[in-house]
Motif scaffolding. Structure first.
Motif, mmCIF file in Angstrom:
data_model
loop_
_atom_site.group_PDB
_atom_site.id
_atom_site.type_symbol
_atom_site.label_atom_id
_atom_site.label_comp_id
_atom_site.label_asym_id
_atom_site.label_seq_id
_atom_site.Cartn_x
_atom_site.Cartn_y
_atom_site.Cartn_z
ATOM 1 N N ALA A 51 33.394 45.306 37.965
ATOM 2 C CA ALA A 51 33.795 43.894 37.941
ATOM 3 C C ALA A 51 34.329 43.515 36.570
ATOM 4 C CB ALA A 51 32.620 43.005 38.319
ATOM 5 N N ALA A 52 33.687 43.982 35.512
ATOM 6 C CA ALA A 52 34.157 43.680 34.159
ATOM 7 C C ALA A 52 35.515 44.315 33.898
ATOM 8 C CB ALA A 52 33.137 44.162 33.132
ATOM 9 N N ALA A 53 35.702 45.538 34.365
ATOM 10 C CA ALA A 53 36.995 46.208 34.190
ATOM 11 C C ALA A 53 38.080 45.482 34.988
ATOM 12 C CB ALA A 53 36.891 47.664 34.614
ATOM 13 N N GLY A 54 37.765 45.079 36.216
ATOM 14 C CA GLY A 54 38.731 44.333 37.036
ATOM 15 C C GLY A 54 39.107 43.001 36.413
ATOM 16 N N ALA A 55 38.095 42.302 35.889
ATOM 17 C CA ALA A 55 38.376 41.018 35.233
ATOM 18 C C ALA A 55 39.244 41.221 33.997
ATOM 19 C CB ALA A 55 37.072 40.322 34.863
ATOM 20 N N GLY A 56 38.979 42.271 33.253
ATOM 21 C CA GLY A 56 39.793 42.556 32.073
ATOM 22 C C GLY A 56 41.236 42.854 32.447
ATOM 23 N N LEU A 57 41.430 43.636 33.511
ATOM 24 C CA LEU A 57 42.787 43.936 33.970
ATOM 25 C C LEU A 57 43.479 42.689 34.515
ATOM 26 C CD1 LEU A 57 42.202 47.364 35.746
ATOM 27 C CD2 LEU A 57 43.485 46.965 33.640
ATOM 28 N N TRP A 58 42.729 41.855 35.212
ATOM 29 C CA TRP A 58 43.319 40.629 35.776
ATOM 30 C C TRP A 58 43.777 39.678 34.678
ATOM 31 C CZ3 TRP A 58 44.970 39.072 40.375
ATOM 32 C CH2 TRP A 58 45.258 37.725 40.536
ATOM 33 N N PHE A 59 42.903 39.384 33.733
ATOM 34 C CA PHE A 59 43.236 38.415 32.696
ATOM 35 C C PHE A 59 44.231 38.960 31.672
ATOM 36 C CE2 PHE A 59 39.172 36.542 34.157
ATOM 37 C CZ PHE A 59 39.706 35.337 34.586
ATOM 38 N N SER A 60 44.361 40.262 31.585
ATOM 39 C CA SER A 60 45.374 40.822 30.693
ATOM 40 C C SER A 60 46.742 40.811 31.351
ATOM 41 C CB SER A 60 44.999 42.242 30.280
ATOM 42 O OG SER A 60 45.061 43.107 31.399
ATOM 43 N N GLY A 61 46.799 40.572 32.663
ATOM 44 C CA GLY A 61 48.066 40.484 33.368
ATOM 45 C C GLY A 61 48.500 41.794 33.996
ATOM 46 N N ILE A 62 47.746 42.839 33.828
ATOM 47 C CA ILE A 62 48.121 44.138 34.380
ATOM 48 C C ILE A 62 47.903 44.175 35.887
ATOM 49 C CG2 ILE A 62 47.559 46.606 34.359
ATOM 50 C CD1 ILE A 62 46.857 46.239 31.358
ATOM 51 N N LEU A 63 46.762 43.704 36.358
ATOM 52 C CA LEU A 63 46.430 43.754 37.776
ATOM 53 C C LEU A 63 47.368 42.881 38.623
ATOM 54 C CD1 LEU A 63 44.499 45.080 39.760
ATOM 55 C CD2 LEU A 63 42.966 43.150 39.473
ATOM 56 N N PRO A 64 47.698 41.658 38.225
ATOM 57 C CA PRO A 64 48.637 40.879 39.051
ATOM 58 C C PRO A 64 49.999 41.560 39.193
ATOM 59 C CG PRO A 64 47.508 39.429 37.523
ATOM 60 C CD PRO A 64 47.136 40.826 37.160
ATOM 61 N N LYS A 65 50.471 42.204 38.131
ATOM 62 C CA LYS A 65 51.753 42.910 38.223
ATOM 63 C C LYS A 65 51.658 44.071 39.200
ATOM 64 C CE LYS A 65 53.512 41.804 33.652
ATOM 65 N NZ LYS A 65 53.847 42.316 32.325
ATOM 66 N N LEU A 66 50.556 44.785 39.174
ATOM 67 C CA LEU A 66 50.375 45.899 40.090
ATOM 68 C C LEU A 66 50.283 45.428 41.539
ATOM 69 C CD1 LEU A 66 47.803 48.097 38.120
ATOM 70 C CD2 LEU A 66 50.227 48.570 38.485
ATOM 71 N N LEU A 67 49.611 44.315 41.759
ATOM 72 C CA LEU A 67 49.445 43.804 43.120
ATOM 73 C C LEU A 67 50.724 43.237 43.695
ATOM 74 C CD1 LEU A 67 45.960 42.069 42.842
ATOM 75 C CD2 LEU A 67 46.504 44.235 43.936
ATOM 76 N N HIS A 68 51.590 42.707 42.871
ATOM 77 C CA HIS A 68 52.825 42.082 43.337
ATOM 78 C C HIS A 68 54.022 43.013 43.250
ATOM 79 C CE1 HIS A 68 50.315 38.553 42.919
ATOM 80 N NE2 HIS A 68 51.170 37.913 43.685
ATOM 81 N N GLY A 69 53.836 44.257 43.196
ATOM 82 C CA GLY A 69 54.957 45.180 43.181
ATOM 83 C C GLY A 69 55.339 45.616 41.794
ATOM 84 N N GLY A 70 54.762 45.012 40.803
ATOM 85 C CA GLY A 70 54.938 45.450 39.424
ATOM 86 C C GLY A 70 56.297 45.175 38.837
ATOM 87 N N GLY A 71 56.290 44.746 37.631
ATOM 88 C CA GLY A 71 57.491 44.666 36.818
ATOM 89 C C GLY A 71 58.341 43.441 37.048
ATOM 90 N N GLU A 72 59.459 43.453 36.358
ATOM 91 C CA GLU A 72 60.383 42.319 36.388
ATOM 92 C C GLU A 72 61.190 42.279 37.681
ATOM 93 O OE1 GLU A 72 60.565 39.922 34.070
ATOM 94 O OE2 GLU A 72 58.864 40.899 33.126
ATOM 95 N N GLU A 73 61.362 43.418 38.355
ATOM 96 C CA GLU A 73 62.150 43.430 39.583
ATOM 97 C C GLU A 73 61.525 42.527 40.633
ATOM 98 O OE1 GLU A 73 60.759 46.565 38.534
ATOM 99 O OE2 GLU A 73 62.425 46.893 37.164
ATOM 100 N N ALA A 74 60.218 42.625 40.783
ATOM 101 C CA ALA A 74 59.527 41.792 41.772
ATOM 102 C C ALA A 74 59.589 40.336 41.370
ATOM 103 C CB ALA A 74 58.073 42.239 41.917
#
Length: 162
Positions: free
Chosen positions: A28-51
């Motif tokens: 949970a702590a690792a997931g929260a860290g990835l979420w708030f750093s912005g890495i996890l939302p990019k991965l979930l939405h297809g990643g990167g500027e293209e999406a």
């Protein structure tokens, strides 16, 4: 020998309980860290500027203006001397398709505008605050006159008080 094996099993159970409690907290702590750093939302939405570019808002449409006929109306005054307003304006429409319903409702629109203008006193139209109140009231009436059409703004090209 069996007495020595029991303490190891009890110690193993304690380590297992600790592992079962600590592992979800660590995840949970690792997931929260990835979420708030912005890495996890990019991965979930297809990643990167293209999406992000695909889901970006469309560019704003060019404004569509509709010319209103000149309106001359007498204002409400208490004295003997009459006071008049002359209004020339353009309506800004949300879509180009709104011009047809607005043209069809022009008699109703002119009636609503003229009736409202006749109830005004000259003092109510003084200054920029008076012009802004007039603009808001006329936009509301224009949207009532032709329901499918949507008027977003009204631009005064001429506003004379006499």
């Amino acid at each position: 020998m069996s007495s020595e094996a029991k303490p190891e099993k009890q110690g193993g159970k304690g380590k297992r309980k600790l592992l079962l409690l600590a592992l979800p907290l660590l995840l949970a702590a690792a997931g929260a860290g990835l979420w708030f750093s912005g890495i996890l939302p990019k991965l979930l939405h297809g990643g990167g500027e293209e999406a992000h570019a695909e889901h970006a808002a469309p560019p704003p449409r060019a404004p569509v203006f509709f010319d209103m006929p000149d309106i001359v109306a007498n204002l409400s005054v208490s004295g003997r001397r009459a006071s008049y307003i002359k209004l020339r304006s353009k309506l800004e429409l949300a879509r180009a398709e709104d011009a047809g319903p607005l043209q069809a409702a022009m008699p109703r629109l002119l009636d609503l505008f003229t009736t409202y203008l006749r109830e005004l006193r000259p003092e109510e139209l003084r200054g920029s605050a008076g012009a802004q109140r007039l603009r808001e009231e006329l936009i509301a009436r224009a949207n009532l006159a032709a329901p499918p059409a949507r008027v977003t703004d009204i631009l005064f090209t001429e506003l004379l008080l006499q």
